[in-house]
Design a protein around this motif. Structure first.
Motif, PDB file in Angstrom:
ATOM      1  N   THR A  97      32.064  42.952  38.212  1.00  0.00           N
ATOM      2  CA  THR A  97      33.232  43.303  37.420  1.00  0.00           C
ATOM      3  C   THR A  97      33.893  44.539  38.004  1.00  0.00           C
ATOM      4  O   THR A  97      33.211  45.469  38.408  1.00  0.00           O
ATOM      5  CB  THR A  97      32.778  43.534  35.970  1.00  0.00           C
ATOM      6  OG1 THR A  97      32.344  42.265  35.480  1.00  0.00           O
ATOM      7  CG2 THR A  97      33.887  44.064  35.100  1.00  0.00           C
ATOM      8  N   ALA A  98      35.204  44.519  38.086  1.00  0.00           N
ATOM      9  CA  ALA A  98      35.939  45.664  38.636  1.00  0.00           C
ATOM     10  C   ALA A  98      36.638  46.381  37.487  1.00  0.00           C
ATOM     11  O   ALA A  98      37.398  45.753  36.738  1.00  0.00           O
ATOM     12  CB  ALA A  98      36.967  45.152  39.649  1.00  0.00           C
ATOM     13  N   SER A 100      38.979  49.697  36.500  1.00  0.00           N
ATOM     14  CA  SER A 100      39.743  50.833  37.008  1.00  0.00           C
ATOM     15  C   SER A 100      39.323  52.086  36.241  1.00  0.00           C
ATOM     16  O   SER A 100      38.752  52.007  35.147  1.00  0.00           O
ATOM     17  CB  SER A 100      41.233  50.591  36.826  1.00  0.00           C
ATOM     18  OG  SER A 100      41.517  50.645  35.453  1.00  0.00           O
ATOM     19  N   GLY A 101      39.624  53.272  36.804  1.00  0.00           N
ATOM     20  CA  GLY A 101      39.217  54.533  36.182  1.00  0.00           C
ATOM     21  C   GLY A 101      39.697  54.659  34.743  1.00  0.00           C
ATOM     22  O   GLY A 101      38.926  54.983  33.834  1.00  0.00           O
ATOM     23  N   GLY A 102      40.988  54.340  34.519  1.00  0.00           N
ATOM     24  CA  GLY A 102      41.559  54.479  33.176  1.00  0.00           C
ATOM     25  C   GLY A 102      40.860  53.558  32.188  1.00  0.00           C
ATOM     26  O   GLY A 102      40.555  53.944  31.051  1.00  0.00           O
ATOM     27  N   ASN A 103      40.580  52.329  32.638  1.00  0.00           N
ATOM     28  CA  ASN A 103      39.926  51.384  31.738  1.00  0.00           C
ATOM     29  C   ASN A 103      38.480  51.768  31.470  1.00  0.00           C
ATOM     30  O   ASN A 103      37.942  51.469  30.400  1.00  0.00           O
ATOM     31  CB  ASN A 103      40.016  49.966  32.310  1.00  0.00           C
ATOM     32  CG  ASN A 103      41.412  49.422  32.169  1.00  0.00           C
ATOM     33  OD1 ASN A 103      42.119  49.766  31.218  1.00  0.00           O
ATOM     34  ND2 ASN A 103      41.833  48.613  33.114  1.00  0.00           N
ATOM     35  N   MET A 104      37.856  52.413  32.433  1.00  0.00           N
ATOM     36  CA  MET A 104      36.491  52.890  32.220  1.00  0.00           C
ATOM     37  C   MET A 104      36.479  53.893  31.067  1.00  0.00           C
ATOM     38  O   MET A 104      35.609  53.853  30.199  1.00  0.00           O
ATOM     39  CB  MET A 104      35.968  53.524  33.522  1.00  0.00           C
ATOM     40  CG  MET A 104      34.583  54.098  33.404  1.00  0.00           C
ATOM     41  SD  MET A 104      33.398  52.872  32.854  1.00  0.00           S
ATOM     42  CE  MET A 104      33.237  51.900  34.338  1.00  0.00           C
ATOM     43  N   GLN A 105      37.492  54.769  31.062  1.00  0.00           N
ATOM     44  CA  GLN A 105      37.572  55.753  29.974  1.00  0.00           C
ATOM     45  C   GLN A 105      37.695  55.036  28.631  1.00  0.00           C
ATOM     46  O   GLN A 105      37.045  55.398  27.649  1.00  0.00           O
ATOM     47  CB  GLN A 105      38.787  56.681  30.166  1.00  0.00           C
ATOM     48  CG  GLN A 105      38.751  57.506  31.448  1.00  0.00           C
ATOM     49  CD  GLN A 105      37.498  58.362  31.546  1.00  0.00           C
ATOM     50  OE1 GLN A 105      36.976  58.832  30.557  1.00  0.00           O
ATOM     51  NE2 GLN A 105      37.001  58.531  32.764  1.00  0.00           N
ATOM     52  N   LYS A 106      38.535  53.959  28.618  1.00  0.00           N
ATOM     53  CA  LYS A 106      38.720  53.208  27.363  1.00  0.00           C
ATOM     54  C   LYS A 106      37.405  52.579  26.927  1.00  0.00           C
ATOM     55  O   LYS A 106      37.035  52.624  25.757  1.00  0.00           O
ATOM     56  CB  LYS A 106      39.759  52.098  27.561  1.00  0.00           C
ATOM     57  CG  LYS A 106      41.174  52.615  27.632  1.00  0.00           C
ATOM     58  CD  LYS A 106      42.116  51.434  27.638  1.00  0.00           C
ATOM     59  CE  LYS A 106      43.536  51.909  27.946  1.00  0.00           C
ATOM     60  NZ  LYS A 106      44.420  50.802  28.279  1.00  0.00           N
ATOM     61  N   LEU A 107      36.690  51.979  27.907  1.00  0.00           N
ATOM     62  CA  LEU A 107      35.405  51.345  27.581  1.00  0.00           C
ATOM     63  C   LEU A 107      34.426  52.356  27.019  1.00  0.00           C
ATOM     64  O   LEU A 107      33.736  52.104  26.031  1.00  0.00           O
ATOM     65  CB  LEU A 107      34.800  50.732  28.843  1.00  0.00           C
ATOM     66  CG  LEU A 107      35.140  49.295  29.170  1.00  0.00           C
ATOM     67  CD1 LEU A 107      34.383  48.861  30.411  1.00  0.00           C
ATOM     68  CD2 LEU A 107      34.773  48.368  28.010  1.00  0.00           C
ATOM     69  N   LEU A 108      34.389  53.532  27.661  1.00  0.00           N
ATOM     70  CA  LEU A 108      33.459  54.569  27.212  1.00  0.00           C
ATOM     71  C   LEU A 108      33.811  55.044  25.817  1.00  0.00           C
ATOM     72  O   LEU A 108      32.947  55.462  25.046  1.00  0.00           O
ATOM     73  CB  LEU A 108      33.460  55.750  28.198  1.00  0.00           C
ATOM     74  CG  LEU A 108      32.822  55.444  29.560  1.00  0.00           C
ATOM     75  CD1 LEU A 108      33.024  56.603  30.527  1.00  0.00           C
ATOM     76  CD2 LEU A 108      31.342  55.152  29.413  1.00  0.00           C
ATOM     77  N   ALA A 109      35.107  54.948  25.501  1.00  0.00           N
ATOM     78  CA  ALA A 109      35.529  55.372  24.158  1.00  0.00           C
ATOM     79  C   ALA A 109      35.324  54.249  23.145  1.00  0.00           C
ATOM     80  O   ALA A 109      35.733  54.353  21.988  1.00  0.00           O
ATOM     81  CB  ALA A 109      36.988  55.812  24.201  1.00  0.00           C
ATOM     82  N   SER A 120      37.494  40.793  37.960  1.00  0.00           N
ATOM     83  CA  SER A 120      36.239  40.566  38.693  1.00  0.00           C
ATOM     84  C   SER A 120      36.536  40.361  40.162  1.00  0.00           C
ATOM     85  O   SER A 120      37.578  39.788  40.515  1.00  0.00           O
ATOM     86  CB  SER A 120      35.524  39.325  38.166  1.00  0.00           C
ATOM     87  OG  SER A 120      35.040  39.575  36.865  1.00  0.00           O
ATOM     88  N   LEU A 121      35.612  40.825  41.004  1.00  0.00           N
ATOM     89  CA  LEU A 121      35.741  40.549  42.439  1.00  0.00           C
ATOM     90  C   LEU A 121      35.557  39.047  42.631  1.00  0.00           C
ATOM     91  O   LEU A 121      34.718  38.435  41.964  1.00  0.00           O
ATOM     92  CB  LEU A 121      34.667  41.296  43.228  1.00  0.00           C
ATOM     93  CG  LEU A 121      34.685  42.817  43.133  1.00  0.00           C
ATOM     94  CD1 LEU A 121      33.655  43.398  44.101  1.00  0.00           C
ATOM     95  CD2 LEU A 121      36.059  43.368  43.442  1.00  0.00           C
ATOM     96  N   ARG A 122      36.308  38.461  43.540  1.00  0.00           N
ATOM     97  CA  ARG A 122      36.251  36.993  43.667  1.00  0.00           C
ATOM     98  C   ARG A 122      34.888  36.539  44.203  1.00  0.00           C
ATOM     99  O   ARG A 122      34.441  37.026  45.237  1.00  0.00           O
ATOM    100  CB  ARG A 122      37.382  36.497  44.569  1.00  0.00           C
ATOM    101  CG  ARG A 122      37.286  37.026  45.981  1.00  0.00           C
ATOM    102  CD  ARG A 122      38.459  36.554  46.843  1.00  0.00           C
ATOM    103  NE  ARG A 122      38.213  36.890  48.230  1.00  0.00           N
ATOM    104  CZ  ARG A 122      39.088  36.764  49.204  1.00  0.00           C
ATOM    105  NH1 ARG A 122      40.316  36.316  48.940  1.00  0.00           N
ATOM    106  NH2 ARG A 122      38.790  37.062  50.439  1.00  0.00           N
ATOM    107  N   PRO A 123      34.225  35.627  43.471  1.00  0.00           N
ATOM    108  CA  PRO A 123      32.952  35.104  43.979  1.00  0.00           C
ATOM    109  C   PRO A 123      33.179  33.948  44.946  1.00  0.00           C
ATOM    110  O   PRO A 123      32.251  33.520  45.635  1.00  0.00           O
ATOM    111  CB  PRO A 123      32.245  34.606  42.717  1.00  0.00           C
ATOM    112  CG  PRO A 123      33.340  34.310  41.747  1.00  0.00           C
ATOM    113  CD  PRO A 123      34.511  35.191  42.094  1.00  0.00           C
TER     114      PRO A 123
END
Ligand code: HAM
Length: 464
Positions: A97-98, A100-109, A120-123
């Motif tokens: 799963t990819a 982005s920095g901003g979305n990581m902050q959202k997830l952490l919140a 997602s990186l292409r399989p």
């Protein structure tokens, strides 16, 4: 989420402590970083072979009317979930799963991400290519088929082992817009022609062929396999029993030897194809027979991706491969364009794994390194020749000659050694005498022949 928080314990998405007073030990840790598990570097001779491999594949496929396409290395996760299938190992266990920095902050919140931010990186390449075909309407109603080829890295979070990597390279083709069996046969012939052209001995390869049926005949068959698994519940692994509910055909892929023994007696799809699928399958075989392509029919070949309908095929090599012996595979996917939101558009394609092909080539004793080469190396006898040598190599390069000179103040002897190491075909020595005469000796490093050449005609002499 807790784990994520621990991993990204410091602000920012990198997870690194960006504090300026990095300790000596931390610096050492950074110095020792290696390529991630399941990935590897292609060093110069190897990277040159990859270039050659890809160029040879594209040259072969272009003869059949295929054109290059490039799609992003990451896509919306939903594309793979809908295209490849949620119950497949590739989607349920192996996707990177990819975030982005901003979305990581959202997830952490504790926020949920919108589906367009779930990436997602292409399989594999097929889902992305079909998405691009639909998005850009590359197969207009009644239009000619889109014949597309691609090459590049794919990512699967599998347990690394010989021939199984987390980042690997595929070369693939997709043909969208035609359902005729000639497309299937043509693609298989093209794949086998390429393997032989790149140097994999025909006798080392086994081409397996099957048909997966269509939406008319497969549901009844799937039900039959489900009942079969239920009847053998106690002999099969937990995962296969779970598969019976979601996607029973996946049980054919189970590596557990007891499950494999049970599934060997399961109903065969080939005995349950509808008339249209049977006719299609027989026609593919007829075209392959006519082209002299040998194949083995394998009713257990279901492939690991859920989008297949009708023809499926895989090329296996046993020599030097270990358990990961499929060097390429593919099939027809007449419903995939609709799955990703497009108009009904039949399709067929395949992909081959570069690293596994390299293993097969090495086992066959073929060369998988492209040796470094240089047309000319200019040796400077002393510093007085350096400016003229610098101008001369530049003029030669502009004329298309691959050439180089010393950039480290080496002795004449070690400049000759370097020329040898770089594989230079010719060496020219420049010193005060040559500068005064306006000509120098060009030495052929292979034959040791020497000839005098005027300094301002070196480029012309070598590019002639
Ligand atoms: P696939 O069988 O999943 O099919 O992959 C194709 C080839 O990629 C395999 O035969 C293998 O050589 C290589 N490969 C797969 N996984 C790995 C790995 N973890 N490490 C090294 N090599 C690997 C597909 O990907 C489909 N998209 C093929 C296709 C195209 N079907 C229709 N169009």
């Amino acid at each position: 989420l807790g784990e994520l928080r621990a991993f990204f314990r410091v602000s920012g998405a990198t997870g690194y402590n960006t504090n300026a007073d990095t300790t000596c030990n931390e610096r050492k840790r950074i110095m020792a970083i290696q390529a991630p598990e399941g990935t590897f570097d292609l060093l110069p001779g190897e990277a040159a072979f990859w270039d050659h491999f890809r160029a040879t594949a594209f040259d072969t496929f272009a003869r059949y009317g295929y054109h290059p396409i490039e799609t992003p290395l990451f896509e919306q996760t939903d594309l793979f979930v809908r295209g490849i299938g949620e119950a497949t190992d590739v989607v349920s266990k192996e996707m990177f799963t990819a975030i982005s920095g901003g979305n990581m902050q959202k997830l952490l919140a504790g926020e949920k991400l919108k589906s367009k931010s779930r990436l997602s990186l292409r399989p594999e390449g097929t889902a992305g290519v079909v998405r691009a075909v639909v998005q850009h309407n590359l197969v207009p109603q009644g239009g000619a088929p889109a014949k597309l080829m691609y090459a590049g890295p794919m990512f699967r979070a599998e347990r690394p082992q010989k021939g199984r990597l987390r980042q690997f390279r595929q070369v693939g083709i997709e043909c969208l817009g035609a359902e005729e069996p000639t497309v299937d046969a043509e693609a298989i012939i093209m794949l086998m022609r390429f393997f032989v052209r790149i140097g994999i001995p025909a006798g080392d390869m086994r081409l397996l062929l099957n048909s997966m049926g269509c939406e008319k005949c497969r549901p009844a068959y799937r039900e039959m396999v489900r009942e079969f698994i239920r009847a053998h519940e106690s002999e099969m692994c937990e995962e296969c029993n779970r598969r019976a509910d979601i996607n029973p055909l996946r049980a054919f892929d189970c590596k557990n030897s007891e499950c494999a023994a049970v599934m060997a007696n399961a109903p065969k799809i080939i005995d349950h194809l509808c008339d249209d699928c049977r006719e299609h399958y027989e026609a593919v075989k007829r075209y392959l027979d006519a082209a002299g392509i040998a194949y083995e029919e394998d009713s257990k070949l279901v492939r690991g991706l859920d989008y297949y309908t009708r023809t499926v095929f895989e090329v296996q090599v046993d020599n030097g491969m270990g358990s990961q012996n499929a060097i390429g595979g593919g099939g027809r996917y007449d419903k995939l364009a609709e799955e990703v939101g497009g108009r009904a558009t039949p399709g067929l394609g395949f992909a081959l794994g570069y690293e596994r092909c390299v293993l097969a080539l090495e086992a066959a004793g073929a060369d998988t390194l492209v040796a470094r080469g240089l047309d000319l190396f200019v040796v400077c006898v002393d510093d007085s020749a350096r400016d003229r040598a610098f101008a001369l190599v530049q003029a030669c390069r502009d004329a298309g000659v691959q050439c180089d000179m010393d950039h480290q103040g080496r002795s004449v002897k070690s400049q000759f050694k370097l020329a040898d190491k770089l594989g230079a075909n010719f060496v020219m020595t420049l010193g005060p005498d040559e500068l005064a005469a306006g000509e120098a000796t060009l030495r052929n490093m292979l034959t040791h022949e020497e000839r005098a050449v005027a300094l301002d005609t070196v480029a012309a002499a070598l590019s002639a």
